[in-house]
Design an enzyme around this catalytic site. Structure first.
Site, PDB file in Angstrom:
ATOM      1  N   ALA A 117      15.862  42.123  13.976  1.00 39.98           N
ATOM      2  CA  ALA A 117      14.692  43.011  14.073  1.00 39.98           C
ATOM      3  C   ALA A 117      14.164  43.419  12.699  1.00 39.98           C
ATOM      4  CB  ALA A 117      15.054  44.249  14.888  1.00 39.98           C
ATOM      5  N   LEU A 118      14.847  43.023  11.638  1.00 42.53           N
ATOM      6  CA  LEU A 118      14.434  43.395  10.276  1.00 42.53           C
ATOM      7  C   LEU A 118      14.185  44.890  10.165  1.00 42.53           C
ATOM      8  CD1 LEU A 118      12.173  40.323   9.333  1.00 42.53           C
ATOM      9  CD2 LEU A 118      14.557  40.761   8.683  1.00 42.53           C
ATOM     10  N   THR A 119      15.193  45.664  10.541  1.00 49.27           N
ATOM     11  CA  THR A 119      15.163  47.101  10.290  1.00 49.27           C
ATOM     12  C   THR A 119      15.285  47.298   8.778  1.00 49.27           C
ATOM     13  OG1 THR A 119      17.560  47.374  10.264  1.00 49.27           O
ATOM     14  CG2 THR A 119      16.473  47.460  12.448  1.00 49.27           C
ATOM     15  N   PHE A 172      26.228  40.369  15.693  1.00 49.37           N
ATOM     16  CA  PHE A 172      26.400  41.330  14.603  1.00 49.37           C
ATOM     17  C   PHE A 172      25.394  42.480  14.679  1.00 49.37           C
ATOM     18  CE2 PHE A 172      27.941  37.364  12.616  1.00 49.37           C
ATOM     19  CZ  PHE A 172      29.091  37.790  11.967  1.00 49.37           C
ATOM     20  N   THR A 191      34.332  47.224  15.217  1.00 50.79           N
ATOM     21  CA  THR A 191      34.838  47.851  13.989  1.00 50.79           C
ATOM     22  C   THR A 191      36.121  48.620  14.299  1.00 50.79           C
ATOM     23  OG1 THR A 191      34.411  49.684  12.471  1.00 50.79           O
ATOM     24  CG2 THR A 191      33.175  49.697  14.504  1.00 50.79           C
ATOM     25  N   ASP A 192      36.995  48.732  13.324  1.00 51.19           N
ATOM     26  CA  ASP A 192      38.213  49.528  13.533  1.00 51.19           C
ATOM     27  C   ASP A 192      37.892  51.012  13.724  1.00 51.19           C
ATOM     28  OD1 ASP A 192      37.479  50.083  10.908  1.00 51.19           O
ATOM     29  OD2 ASP A 192      39.483  49.808  10.061  1.00 51.19           O
ATOM     30  N   GLU A 193      36.643  51.405  13.392  1.00 53.03           N
ATOM     31  CA  GLU A 193      36.293  52.831  13.489  1.00 53.03           C
ATOM     32  C   GLU A 193      36.286  53.332  14.927  1.00 53.03           C
ATOM     33  OE1 GLU A 193      33.118  54.239  11.007  1.00 53.03           O
ATOM     34  OE2 GLU A 193      33.392  52.593   9.599  1.00 53.03           O
ATOM     35  N   TYR A 227      27.954  56.636  15.370  1.00 59.94           N
ATOM     36  CA  TYR A 227      28.071  55.188  15.105  1.00 59.94           C
ATOM     37  C   TYR A 227      29.259  54.608  15.857  1.00 59.94           C
ATOM     38  CZ  TYR A 227      29.707  50.971  12.715  1.00 59.94           C
ATOM     39  OH  TYR A 227      30.189  49.710  12.439  1.00 59.94           O
ATOM     40  N   LYS A 250      29.515  51.973  19.087  1.00 61.34           N
ATOM     41  CA  LYS A 250      30.230  50.693  18.991  1.00 61.34           C
ATOM     42  C   LYS A 250      31.309  50.636  20.084  1.00 61.34           C
ATOM     43  CE  LYS A 250      29.851  47.813  16.339  1.00 61.34           C
ATOM     44  NZ  LYS A 250      28.949  46.605  16.321  1.00 61.34           N
ATOM     45  N   LYS A 288      28.929  59.438  -6.338  1.00 63.25           N
ATOM     46  CA  LYS A 288      29.115  60.610  -5.466  1.00 63.25           C
ATOM     47  C   LYS A 288      30.317  60.379  -4.558  1.00 63.25           C
ATOM     48  CE  LYS A 288      24.963  61.995  -6.781  1.00 63.25           C
ATOM     49  NZ  LYS A 288      24.992  62.705  -8.051  1.00 63.25           N
TER      50      LYS A 288
HETATM   51  P1  NAD Z   1      23.806  45.921   8.387  1.00 64.77           P
HETATM   52  O1  NAD Z   1      23.257  47.265   8.715  1.00 64.77           O
HETATM   53  O2  NAD Z   1      23.836  45.451   6.990  1.00 64.77           O
HETATM   54  O3  NAD Z   1      22.984  44.813   9.219  1.00 64.77           O
HETATM   55  C1  NAD Z   1      22.624  44.988  10.565  1.00 64.77           C
HETATM   56  C2  NAD Z   1      21.566  43.944  10.904  1.00 64.77           C
HETATM   57  O4  NAD Z   1      21.227  44.085  12.296  1.00 64.77           O
HETATM   58  C3  NAD Z   1      20.258  44.118  10.119  1.00 64.77           C
HETATM   59  O5  NAD Z   1      19.790  42.866   9.664  1.00 64.77           O
HETATM   60  C4  NAD Z   1      19.293  44.728  11.130  1.00 64.77           C
HETATM   61  O6  NAD Z   1      17.939  44.372  10.897  1.00 64.77           O
HETATM   62  C5  NAD Z   1      19.815  44.110  12.439  1.00 64.77           C
HETATM   63  N1  NAD Z   1      19.492  44.935  13.619  1.00 64.77           N
HETATM   64  C6  NAD Z   1      19.708  46.264  13.781  1.00 64.77           C
HETATM   65  N2  NAD Z   1      19.257  46.648  15.000  1.00 64.77           N
HETATM   66  C7  NAD Z   1      18.750  45.532  15.591  1.00 64.77           C
HETATM   67  C8  NAD Z   1      18.141  45.281  16.848  1.00 64.77           C
HETATM   68  N3  NAD Z   1      17.940  46.261  17.743  1.00 64.77           N
HETATM   69  N4  NAD Z   1      17.768  44.021  17.142  1.00 64.77           N
HETATM   70  C9  NAD Z   1      17.951  43.010  16.248  1.00 64.77           C
HETATM   71  N5  NAD Z   1      18.504  43.194  15.034  1.00 64.77           N
HETATM   72  C10 NAD Z   1      18.899  44.446  14.719  1.00 64.77           C
HETATM   73  O7  NAD Z   1      25.243  45.896   9.054  1.00 64.77           O
HETATM   74  P2  NAD Z   1      26.570  45.100   8.629  1.00 64.77           P
HETATM   75  O8  NAD Z   1      27.341  45.929   7.698  1.00 64.77           O
HETATM   76  O9  NAD Z   1      26.198  43.712   8.264  1.00 64.77           O
HETATM   77  O10 NAD Z   1      27.341  45.100  10.017  1.00 64.77           O
HETATM   78  C11 NAD Z   1      27.194  44.031  10.951  1.00 64.77           C
HETATM   79  C12 NAD Z   1      28.096  44.273  12.142  1.00 64.77           C
HETATM   80  O11 NAD Z   1      29.456  44.360  11.693  1.00 64.77           O
HETATM   81  C13 NAD Z   1      27.820  45.571  12.888  1.00 64.77           C
HETATM   82  O12 NAD Z   1      27.973  45.315  14.262  1.00 64.77           O
HETATM   83  C14 NAD Z   1      28.890  46.530  12.380  1.00 64.77           C
HETATM   84  O13 NAD Z   1      29.189  47.491  13.359  1.00 64.77           O
HETATM   85  C15 NAD Z   1      30.041  45.567  12.166  1.00 64.77           C
HETATM   86  N6  NAD Z   1      31.054  45.962  11.174  1.00 64.77           N
HETATM   87  C16 NAD Z   1      30.674  46.330   9.918  1.00 64.77           C
HETATM   88  C17 NAD Z   1      31.646  46.651   8.962  1.00 64.77           C
HETATM   89  C18 NAD Z   1      31.256  47.031   7.546  1.00 64.77           C
HETATM   90  O14 NAD Z   1      32.140  47.383   6.748  1.00 64.77           O
HETATM   91  N7  NAD Z   1      29.990  46.943   7.143  1.00 64.77           N
HETATM   92  C19 NAD Z   1      32.992  46.614   9.318  1.00 64.77           C
HETATM   93  C20 NAD Z   1      33.353  46.220  10.617  1.00 64.77           C
HETATM   94  C21 NAD Z   1      32.364  45.895  11.520  1.00 64.77           C
HETATM   95  P1  TYD Z   2      31.035  53.929   4.141  1.00 65.93           P
HETATM   96  O1  TYD Z   2      30.722  52.794   3.220  1.00 65.93           O
HETATM   97  O2  TYD Z   2      29.918  54.746   4.668  1.00 65.93           O
HETATM   98  O3  TYD Z   2      31.919  53.301   5.320  1.00 65.93           O
HETATM   99  P2  TYD Z   2      32.658  54.034   6.575  1.00 65.93           P
HETATM  100  O4  TYD Z   2      32.283  55.444   6.621  1.00 65.93           O
HETATM  101  O5  TYD Z   2      32.087  53.283   7.720  1.00 65.93           O
HETATM  102  O6  TYD Z   2      34.116  53.818   6.341  1.00 65.93           O
HETATM  103  O7  TYD Z   2      32.047  54.914   3.409  1.00 65.93           O
HETATM  104  C1  TYD Z   2      33.337  54.488   3.007  1.00 65.93           C
HETATM  105  C2  TYD Z   2      34.118  55.719   2.572  1.00 65.93           C
HETATM  106  O8  TYD Z   2      33.511  56.258   1.388  1.00 65.93           O
HETATM  107  C3  TYD Z   2      34.091  56.836   3.592  1.00 65.93           C
HETATM  108  O9  TYD Z   2      35.367  57.474   3.590  1.00 65.93           O
HETATM  109  C4  TYD Z   2      33.032  57.786   3.087  1.00 65.93           C
HETATM  110  C5  TYD Z   2      33.099  57.620   1.595  1.00 65.93           C
HETATM  111  N1  TYD Z   2      31.826  57.774   0.840  1.00 65.93           N
HETATM  112  C6  TYD Z   2      31.810  58.541  -0.315  1.00 65.93           C
HETATM  113  O10 TYD Z   2      32.828  59.148  -0.738  1.00 65.93           O
HETATM  114  N2  TYD Z   2      30.652  58.634  -1.044  1.00 65.93           N
HETATM  115  C7  TYD Z   2      29.512  57.994  -0.640  1.00 65.93           C
HETATM  116  O11 TYD Z   2      28.485  58.099  -1.334  1.00 65.93           O
HETATM  117  C8  TYD Z   2      29.534  57.200   0.565  1.00 65.93           C
HETATM  118  C9  TYD Z   2      28.305  56.501   1.027  1.00 65.93           C
HETATM  119  C10 TYD Z   2      30.734  57.120   1.264  1.00 65.93           C
END
Ligand code: NAD
Ligand code: TYD
Length: 332
Positions: A35-37, A78, A121-123, A148, A152, A203
């Site tokens: 969706a290119l958010t 994803f 996600t593990d969250e 979030y 999930k 931060k």
């Molecule tokens: P991101 O926010 O970088 O990317 C998300 C993508 O999904 C974007 O390109 C956005 O445009 C698209 N999107 C959002 N809503 C949409 C919709 N309604 N329709 C179509 N496209 C849509 O996220 P990410 O960090 O790449 O995470 C990808 C997946 O992995 C997610 O499901 C997230 O929960 C999971 N995940 C992320 C992490 C992490 O550390 N980032 C860890 C474990 C799991």
């Molecule tokens: P984040 O990248 O938001 O991942 P998640 O909350 O999904 O684990 O944050 C990683 C950790 O870093 C989390 O414990 C929150 C902390 N954090 C900061 O201390 N400073 C920041 O500016 C951000 C964005 C996160």
């Protein structure tokens, strides 16, 4: 070779996955639905633009999704709203994309009997005690702490129910925190790296004692490719490198890799409901599918990631000020 439909393929992990999947199967067919958010960026796919079909669109668009699922063999899902702080501020888009989007996709894979891999996600398991050696397992209880992770978790529940009720051929994976190139500047490491590159102070939330397990995005995506190839339908897999770091220690490492004094940062008010510790037991995927992280050395992976942000300011600079303005508005 299988035709993959990758939802969210213009985001951080999805775009890295697309490049990796094409490298593993150079002749493979691959369609991206995104969706290119604010988090999606076609530039993330520039290197492979002529090898994929890119469809701009929403996973909640049932008609569009139906046609794309019908035309593919395997869906890798994803697409999601992915940032905890955004979800605390405005949960609604998380319900729509993460829950309704997964529902729409499940109905399409059910109708067309397609294989689905769902990225979680593990969250969803909530918070582990700060001190101790306990780790999440595939049997851990769901206990999400943020909108979030709650959305999930809801999406996972739908996938599990569609497996049981309708025999949908789906696998699920739960990865720990990812890092690497193309990660949005709102996330912890890119935020701090780009702050330092701009001469601003990083931060740290609260005391900084919270612990995360950091996995390189390529290791996550290698695991996903293995699950897509050999995972057992209905099965869940935890993915993690084992590299557990407190936020404070990781920030100090980042500062030292950037040549700054390790105490050159600000502490800001903590995130509400801030999970103390995440750690995963990735024994099942290691045993059953032979996965191993190829980048277990976090300082080495972080140094390469820092280089990427140093060399690609054109990519992150346009979003930086708006992202920091959003943080300022919530006091973090
Ligand atoms: P991101 O926010 O970088 O990317 C998300 C993508 O999904 C974007 O390109 C956005 O445009 C698209 N999107 C959002 N809503 C949409 C919709 N309604 N329709 C179509 N496209 C849509 O996220 P990410 O960090 O790449 O995470 C990808 C997946 O992995 C997610 O499901 C997230 O929960 C999971 N995940 C992320 C992490 C992490 O550390 N980032 C860890 C474990 C799991
Ligand atoms: P984040 O990248 O938001 O991942 P998640 O909350 O999904 O684990 O944050 C990683 C950790 O870093 C989390 O414990 C929150 C902390 N954090 C900061 O201390 N400073 C920041 O500016 C951000 C964005 C996160």
């Amino acid at each position: 070779m299988a035709h993959l439909l990758v939802t969210g393929g213009a985001g951080f992990i999805g775009a890295n996955f697309v490049r990796r999947a094409l490298a593993a199967d150079p002749g493979g067919r691959l369609t991206v639905l995104d969706a290119l958010t604010y988090a999606g960026n076609r530039a993330n796919l520039a290197e492979v633009a002529d090898r994929i079909r890119f469809v701009p669109g929403d996973v909640c668009d049932a008609e569009l999704v139906d046609g794309l699922v019908r035309d593919c063999d395997v869906v890798v899902h994803f697409a999601a709203e992915s940032h905890v702080d955004n979800s605390l501020h405005d949960p609604r888009p998380f319900l729509r994309s993460n829950v309704e989007g997964t529902f729409v996709l499940l109905e399409a894979v059910r109708r067309h009997d397609r294989r689905l891999h769902h990225i979680s996600t593990d969250e969803v398991f909530g918070s582990l005690p700060l001190h101790g050696s306990e780790r999440f397992t595939e049997d851990s209880r769901y206990d999400p702490s943020s909108p979030y992770s709650a959305t999930k978790a809801a999406a996972d529940m739908l996938v599990r129910a569609w497996v049981r009720a309708y025999g949908v051929r789906a696998t699920l994976s739960y990865c720990a925190n990812n890092y690497g190139p193309y990660q949005n500047v709102e996330k912890f490491l890119p935020r701090q790296i780009t702050n330092v590159l701009l001469g601003r102070r990083p931060k740290l939330y609260g005391t900084g004692e919270n612990v995360r397990e950091w996995t390189h995005v390529d290791d996550h995506n290698d695991a996903v490719l293995r699950i897509v190839a050999d995972g057992r339908p209905g099965e869940t897999y935890l993915i993690g490198s084992g590299a557990q770091w407190s936020n404070r220690a990781l920030l100090e490492l980042t500062l030292s890799l950037l040549g700054r004094p390790v105490d050159d940062y600000d502490t800001v008010p903590d995130r509400p409901g801030h999970d103390l510790r995440y750690a995963v037991d990735s024994g099942r995927i290691r045993r059953e599918l032979g996965w191993r992280p190829r980048h277990p050395d976090l300082p080495e992976g972080l140094a390469r990631t820092i280089d990427w942000y140093r060399c690609n300011e054109w990519w992150w600079r346009p979003q930086k000020d708006a992202t920091e303005a959003r943080y300022l508005a919530i006091g973090r």
